[in-house]
Design a protein around this motif. Structure first.
Motif, PDB file in Angstrom:
ATOM      1  N   ARG A 169       1.177   0.172 -16.966  1.00 38.82           N
ATOM      2  CA  ARG A 169       1.376   0.763 -15.650  1.00 38.82           C
ATOM      3  C   ARG A 169       2.554   0.098 -14.966  1.00 38.82           C
ATOM      4  O   ARG A 169       2.856  -1.080 -15.203  1.00 38.82           O
ATOM      5  N   ALA A 170       3.230   0.858 -14.105  1.00 35.54           N
ATOM      6  CA  ALA A 170       4.341   0.294 -13.342  1.00 35.54           C
ATOM      7  C   ALA A 170       4.249   0.824 -11.923  1.00 35.54           C
ATOM      8  O   ALA A 170       3.625   1.864 -11.670  1.00 35.54           O
ATOM      9  N   TYR A 171       4.835   0.120 -10.984  1.00 35.39           N
ATOM     10  CA  TYR A 171       4.831   0.575  -9.594  1.00 35.39           C
ATOM     11  C   TYR A 171       6.237   0.440  -9.034  1.00 35.39           C
ATOM     12  O   TYR A 171       7.026  -0.382  -9.493  1.00 35.39           O
ATOM     13  N   GLU A 172       6.530   1.262  -8.036  1.00 34.31           N
ATOM     14  CA  GLU A 172       7.810   1.119  -7.368  1.00 34.31           C
ATOM     15  C   GLU A 172       7.545   0.380  -6.068  1.00 34.31           C
ATOM     16  O   GLU A 172       6.964   0.929  -5.136  1.00 34.31           O
ATOM     17  N   GLY A 173       7.919  -0.908  -6.033  1.00 35.67           N
ATOM     18  CA  GLY A 173       7.611  -1.721  -4.861  1.00 35.67           C
ATOM     19  C   GLY A 173       8.771  -1.726  -3.878  1.00 35.67           C
ATOM     20  O   GLY A 173       9.865  -1.238  -4.161  1.00 35.67           O
ATOM     21  N   ARG A 174       8.487  -2.294  -2.676  1.00 36.85           N
ATOM     22  CA  ARG A 174       9.531  -2.391  -1.660  1.00 36.85           C
ATOM     23  C   ARG A 174      10.098  -3.797  -1.672  1.00 36.85           C
ATOM     24  O   ARG A 174       9.381  -4.776  -1.875  1.00 36.85           O
ATOM     25  N   ALA A 175      11.402  -3.874  -1.436  1.00 34.02           N
ATOM     26  CA  ALA A 175      12.042  -5.175  -1.430  1.00 34.02           C
ATOM     27  C   ALA A 175      11.647  -5.936  -0.177  1.00 34.02           C
ATOM     28  O   ALA A 175      11.710  -5.408   0.934  1.00 34.02           O
ATOM     29  N   GLY A 176      11.199  -7.178  -0.348  1.00 29.76           N
ATOM     30  CA  GLY A 176      10.818  -8.003   0.795  1.00 29.76           C
ATOM     31  C   GLY A 176      12.057  -8.543   1.502  1.00 29.76           C
ATOM     32  O   GLY A 176      12.019  -8.907   2.661  1.00 29.76           O
ATOM     33  N   ARG A 177      13.169  -8.592   0.756  1.00 30.71           N
ATOM     34  CA  ARG A 177      14.401  -9.071   1.359  1.00 30.71           C
ATOM     35  C   ARG A 177      15.476  -8.020   1.144  1.00 30.71           C
ATOM     36  O   ARG A 177      15.580  -7.436   0.070  1.00 30.71           O
TER      37      ARG A 177
ATOM     38  N   PRO B 209       0.846  -1.197   0.000  1.00 34.37           N
ATOM     39  CA  PRO B 209       0.000   0.000   0.000  1.00 34.37           C
ATOM     40  C   PRO B 209       0.877   1.241   0.000  1.00 34.37           C
ATOM     41  O   PRO B 209       1.854   1.313   0.747  1.00 34.37           O
ATOM     42  N   GLY B 210       0.569   2.198  -0.847  1.00 41.21           N
ATOM     43  CA  GLY B 210       1.353   3.420  -0.894  1.00 41.21           C
ATOM     44  C   GLY B 210       2.495   3.373  -1.886  1.00 41.21           C
ATOM     45  O   GLY B 210       3.264   4.320  -1.987  1.00 41.21           O
ATOM     46  N   SER B 211       2.654   2.270  -2.617  1.00 44.61           N
ATOM     47  CA  SER B 211       3.688   2.213  -3.639  1.00 44.61           C
ATOM     48  C   SER B 211       3.439   3.281  -4.686  1.00 44.61           C
ATOM     49  O   SER B 211       2.301   3.509  -5.078  1.00 44.61           O
ATOM     50  N   ARG B 212       4.512   3.914  -5.154  1.00 44.92           N
ATOM     51  CA  ARG B 212       4.339   4.964  -6.147  1.00 44.92           C
ATOM     52  C   ARG B 212       4.000   4.353  -7.508  1.00 44.92           C
ATOM     53  O   ARG B 212       4.605   3.364  -7.906  1.00 44.92           O
ATOM     54  N   GLN B 213       3.022   4.915  -8.218  1.00 46.04           N
ATOM     55  CA  GLN B 213       2.580   4.396  -9.519  1.00 46.04           C
ATOM     56  C   GLN B 213       3.155   5.255 -10.646  1.00 46.04           C
ATOM     57  O   GLN B 213       3.323   6.454 -10.489  1.00 46.04           O
ATOM     58  N   TYR B 214       3.464   4.632 -11.755  1.00 44.93           N
ATOM     59  CA  TYR B 214       3.973   5.341 -12.936  1.00 44.93           C
ATOM     60  C   TYR B 214       3.169   4.925 -14.160  1.00 44.93           C
ATOM     61  O   TYR B 214       2.602   3.829 -14.193  1.00 44.93           O
ATOM     62  N   ALA B 215       3.156   5.804 -15.163  1.00 46.43           N
ATOM     63  CA  ALA B 215       2.681   5.377 -16.479  1.00 46.43           C
ATOM     64  C   ALA B 215       3.863   4.704 -17.161  1.00 46.43           C
ATOM     65  O   ALA B 215       4.972   5.211 -17.141  1.00 46.43           O
ATOM     66  N   LEU B 216       3.590   3.526 -17.758  1.00 43.90           N
ATOM     67  CA  LEU B 216       4.697   2.741 -18.312  1.00 43.90           C
ATOM     68  C   LEU B 216       4.627   2.690 -19.831  1.00 43.90           C
ATOM     69  O   LEU B 216       3.554   2.502 -20.403  1.00 43.90           O
ATOM     70  N   THR B 217       5.780   2.896 -20.468  1.00 52.61           N
ATOM     71  CA  THR B 217       5.892   2.676 -21.900  1.00 52.61           C
ATOM     72  C   THR B 217       7.040   1.707 -22.104  1.00 52.61           C
ATOM     73  O   THR B 217       8.143   1.951 -21.615  1.00 52.61           O
ATOM     74  N   VAL B 218       6.755   0.599 -22.789  1.00 51.92           N
ATOM     75  CA  VAL B 218       7.820  -0.363 -23.036  1.00 51.92           C
ATOM     76  C   VAL B 218       8.510   0.004 -24.348  1.00 51.92           C
ATOM     77  O   VAL B 218       7.841   0.210 -25.365  1.00 51.92           O
ATOM     78  N   ALA B 219       9.818   0.131 -24.278  1.00 52.79           N
ATOM     79  CA  ALA B 219      10.581   0.499 -25.479  1.00 52.79           C
ATOM     80  C   ALA B 219      11.805  -0.404 -25.573  1.00 52.79           C
ATOM     81  O   ALA B 219      12.048  -1.237 -24.699  1.00 52.79           O
ATOM     82  N   THR B 220      12.534  -0.220 -26.664  1.00 57.75           N
ATOM     83  CA  THR B 220      13.765  -0.995 -26.812  1.00 57.75           C
ATOM     84  C   THR B 220      14.798  -0.144 -27.522  1.00 57.75           C
ATOM     85  O   THR B 220      14.458   0.805 -28.232  1.00 57.75           O
ATOM     86  N   THR B 221      16.058  -0.476 -27.330  1.00 57.85           N
ATOM     87  CA  THR B 221      17.120   0.237 -28.045  1.00 57.85           C
ATOM     88  C   THR B 221      17.474  -0.480 -29.336  1.00 57.85           C
ATOM     89  O   THR B 221      18.307  -0.020 -30.095  1.00 57.85           O
ATOM     90  N   GLY B 222      16.865  -1.653 -29.543  1.00 55.66           N
ATOM     91  CA  GLY B 222      17.207  -2.395 -30.753  1.00 55.66           C
ATOM     92  C   GLY B 222      15.970  -2.777 -31.538  1.00 55.66           C
ATOM     93  O   GLY B 222      15.045  -1.981 -31.698  1.00 55.66           O
ATOM     94  N   ASP B 223      15.961  -4.002 -32.001  1.00 58.83           N
ATOM     95  CA  ASP B 223      14.879  -4.527 -32.807  1.00 58.83           C
ATOM     96  C   ASP B 223      13.647  -4.783 -31.920  1.00 58.83           C
ATOM     97  O   ASP B 223      13.791  -5.315 -30.822  1.00 58.83           O
TER      98      ASP B 223
END
Lengths: 532, 281
Positions: A229-237, A133-147
């Motif tokens: 969409r993407a989120y910044e989660g917290r590491a469980g370990r 709860p409270g993880s920061r949300q982002y708009a996500l665009t998947v891209a690539t530097t190649g093919d």
């Protein structure tokens, strides 16, 4: 600069004829062109090294080029002039990979033990990231530097508040200058300099990779949630430097780093899958000799392996020589036709013919059982399976022996056998005393190589029986397994890659073959003297 | 008559027997390639019908033509280059006496006994770096693969050729040297023409070895357009073994064509008596 170097051989300073490297105008021209090419290639190869600041590589390149130029411009070191081209290639593409492989025999390199400890820690932390709860949300665009279908994936994430776009991959996150990107109304990136934005269709084809990608950040990691969409989660370990351990933030459980095995080990001996590469000394070697599940089959396989190599080499040699002798007479009509037809098996691609032979030995609809009206399960019994693979090797290998034996027979002056005939020797006596010893001068090294090749003839087994039949109690070691296929299965098959361990076994194999060859090599010294 | 059997007849007997052994699998492949059904289970030794269906499918459904061209280029260039390289080395080992000669010979023999394919991880890592620096000789290029194959040029071929250089009388090059020939002239003008038969044999062996090489090529060439024949053909039967068997056999036959052509081309060098003339000086 090039001109001065090439100017060298034009004005020879040494009067001694044996020292003059050129020998005629044509020879000298060819030499100048070749040396010019060498310099040109070196210059071409140097630029990427300079760009990437790889100074060691550049130093090696310069030293090699300078060495070659010196070698071919000086009248000295004649043998080396002839050996250099092959040796340079040998060092680069054979010796270096072999030494590299050998050095991994002393490590635990393999799946789960590929990188450094730091990389292992990052991987463990990133893999344990979950959305809280409270993880920061982002708009996500998947891209690539190649093919779009295979290039490396990049996450372009847009901060919903500041609309700042950052680019992230497995190495981390970096801000993208606002001028370089076009951001749509939803916050998703529509175009970015240096990146190709994946369409929904392209992205969904690679959804498994997208789900797996985690971009490490200071607090945890950014992962995707769907394709937009993407989120910044917290590491469980998390890694704790104080105890040099990994701590699970939810349960409080710890795994302590063990530098001997290159893994984080829990109190109950449980290891985290992600470890790092460490040196294990002779651990891999002692494992081969002491682990009873490995040592027993190892020696049984060794005996069969030697038998296979001897039978394959000896069988093909005897058959090939017999044929060459039979056809080495001007009185045999149709010799040319015989020769062309007899080497046909050698013209057929061997890997394909191995697969065809496998099908010919098939119990139910195989050609062999069909021809003889038999019902033998060829690859089911140890003896028949072994007989079958040797027969296949005989078929594949005799034309080679036939060819070289024919070549060697033709190189022996006919006068010698004619002279022995006049002196009253029988045909057999002449063959045994005159022809055979001369043949062996040329062919013994070949037999040694053939033995070494068959000792490690991976395809012969892997493409036919695959090691079968297997005893009921040991599915890892079959009756027709060679050391090399056995190693391959243990090291690469099933339980994940263990390159370090595989390299250790391959060093054992190497030592065995090397000793056998070195002993035979002593005999060639003896043979060489027969002639000179 | 008995005399004929003793001197010539047994030769034909041996020839015919081995011929039968040699040809059965090949006839099987031929009949499977022309088998109209194109499956493994319907293939017999004697063809049950004749159709070019497998061949046309091979060219229409796969990039066979491209694989063929790649293989022909890679095998020709690397076999010619490797024969030349090993002839140079064989001359040095046979005719020159220098420090480290025996050690060099032994090392050449030993290094190739290391199970090469286990070094494939190392080769992969090395060429990953090479691909980044020099894409022209990296993965999926013919040049990179040729270079890699040339690394093994000093192997068995050097030994084979050294053996034949050893059988040539030393008096030949000694007299040429006395007449004022340089070492390069002795090698290129006198010895090389005399070992032409064995150059032909080694070139043929190298060509066959390269055109059949599967393991390294399989790792090295992943682009559909850069594949060689073995890599491409193996892909045909890796999944659909029974159904593609006819196509596979058709491809196998076509793969054999370049080898047979090279053999025919070199056949005239592999004939009797070339060196018998040389001994007479």
């Amino acid at each position: 600069m090039t001109a001065t170097k090439l100017g060298g051989p034009v004005a020879p300073v040494r009067p001694a004829p044996a020292g003059d490297p050129g020998g005629g105008l044509a020879g000298r021209t060819v030499k100048i062109v070749l040396l010019g090419l060498t310099v040109a290639i070196a210059v071409w190869a140097a630029f990427p090294l300079i760009e990437n600041e790889m100074w060691t590589g550049l130093a090696i390149l310069l030293a090699t080029t300078a060495g070659l130029l010196y070698l071919y411009l000086t009248p000295r070191h004649i043998p080396l002039k002839y050996l250099a081209p092959g040796t340079v290639l040998l060092l680069l593409f054979q010796v270096f990979p072999v030494l590299y492989t050998a050095s991994t025999a002393f490590t635990n390199f393999g799946d789960g033990h590929r990188g450094s400890k730091q990389e292992a820690v990052v991987a463990i932390q990133t893999a344990s990231v979950t959305q809280v709860p409270g993880s920061r949300q982002y708009a996500l665009t998947v891209a690539t530097t190649g093919d779009p279908a295979s290039g490396p994936l990049v996450f372009l994430v847009t901060d919903p508040v500041t609309r700042q776009v950052s680019a992230g991959d497995a190495d981390g996150l970096a801000a993208v200058p606002p001028g370089d990107v076009t951001v749509g109304s939803t916050g998703r990136v529509t175009a970015a300099d240096g990146y190709t934005v994946l369409t929904a269709g392209q992205a969904s084809l690679r959804s498994a990779e997208i789900t797996a990608l985690a971009v490490p950040t200071a607090a945890g990691a950014i992962r995707s949630s769907g394709l937009s969409r993407a989120y910044e989660g917290r590491a469980g370990r998390a890694y704790d430097e104080g105890c040099d351990c990994i701590r699970d933030t939810a349960t409080g459980r710890t795994w302590t780093a063990d530098e001997n095995v290159g893994a984080f080990v829990g109190a109950d001996g449980d290891r985290l899958a992600q470890g790092w590469k460490v040196g294990v000394g002779f651990g891999n070697f002692t494992r081969v000799l002491t682990d009873s599940a490995i040592a027993g089959p190892f020696f049984r396989t060794l005996v069969w392996n030697v038998a296979f190599a001897v039978a394959s080499t000896g069988g093909t040699f005897v058959l090939g020589l017999l044929l060459a002798m039979a056809l080495h007479s001007p009185r045999v009509r149709g010799r040319l036709t015989y020769r062309v037809l007899l080497v046909l098996p050698y013209a057929m691609p061997s890997f394909a013919m191995l697969l065809v032979w496998r099908d010919m030995f098939n119990t139910d609809f195989g050609l062999i059982n069909g021809l003889f009206g038999s019902d033998v399960d060829w690859f089911g019994g140890s003896a028949s399976a072994r007989l079958a693979v040797i027969l296949v090797q005989l078929w594949l290998g005799y034309p080679y022996m036939f060819l070289v034996a024919t070549g060697a027979l033709q190189a022996i002056p006919r006068e010698l056998s004619e002279a022995s005939r006049i002196d009253g020797a029988s045909a057999w006596g002449g063959f045994r005393r005159i022809t055979l010893p001369l043949l062996m001068v040329a062919l013994t090294p070949l037999l040694i190589s053939s033995f070494a090749f068959n000792f490690n003839n991976f395809n012969a087994i892997y493409l036919t029986t695959e090691g079968a039949p297997f005893p009921a109690d040991n599915p890892a070691n079959g009756a027709t397994d060679l050391l090399i296929t056995y190693t391959y299965r243990i090291a690469f098959g099933g339980g994940g890659a263990q390159y370090g361990y595989a390299a250790a076994i391959s060093i054992f194999i190497f030592l065995i073959v090397a000793v056998v060859s070195a002993v035979s090599f002593r005999r060639t010294r003896h043979l060489e003297e027969v002639h000179s | 008559m008995t005399r004929w059997i003793q001197q010539v007849g047994w030769r034909h007997l041996v020839g015919v027997l081995v011929l039968a052994f040699a040809l059965v699998p090949i006839v099987f492949v031929v009949s499977a390639a022309f088998n109209p059904l194109g499956t493994l289970s319907s293939s017999e030794l004697v063809p049950t019908g004749a159709s070019f269906g497998n061949f046309t499918r091979l060219f229409s459904d796969t990039a066979f033509g491209r694989w063929f061209l790649n293989s022909a280029i890679i095998a020709s260039v690397s076999s010619i280059a490797s024969v030349f390289i090993s002839a140079l080395a064989a001359y040095a080992f046979s005719r020159r006496r220098f420090r480290g000669r025996r050690v060099g010979l032994l090392s050449v023999l030993l290094i190739q006994m290391f199970p090469q394919f286990l070094a494939i991880v190392a080769i992969f890592l090395i060429f990953s770096a090479v691909t980044d620096l020099w894409p022209a000789i990296g993965f999926n290029t013919s040049w990179g693969l040729i270079l890699l194959y040339l690394g093994g040029a000093l192997g068995v071929n050097t030994w084979l050729m050294k053996g034949f250089f050893d059988t040539l009388p030393r008096e030949l090059d000694e007299s040429a040297t006395v007449d004022g020939a340089t070492h390069a002239q002795v090698f290129f003008r006198i010895l090389l023409p005399l070992v032409a038969p064995i150059l032909a044999v080694t070139a043929l062996l190298a060509f066959i070895g390269t055109i059949n090489e599967f393991l390294i090529a399989n790792v090295f060439l992943t682009d559909a357009g850069s594949k060689t024949l073995p890599v491409g053909l193996y892909g045909l039967v890796a999944g659909e073994r029974n159904a593609n068997f006819g196509m596979f056999c058709a491809g196998t036959l076509l793969t054999a064509i370049p080898t047979v052509l090279v053999f025919q081309l070199l056949q005239r060098y592999i004939t009797d008596g070339l060196t018998a003339g040389a001994v007479k000086g």
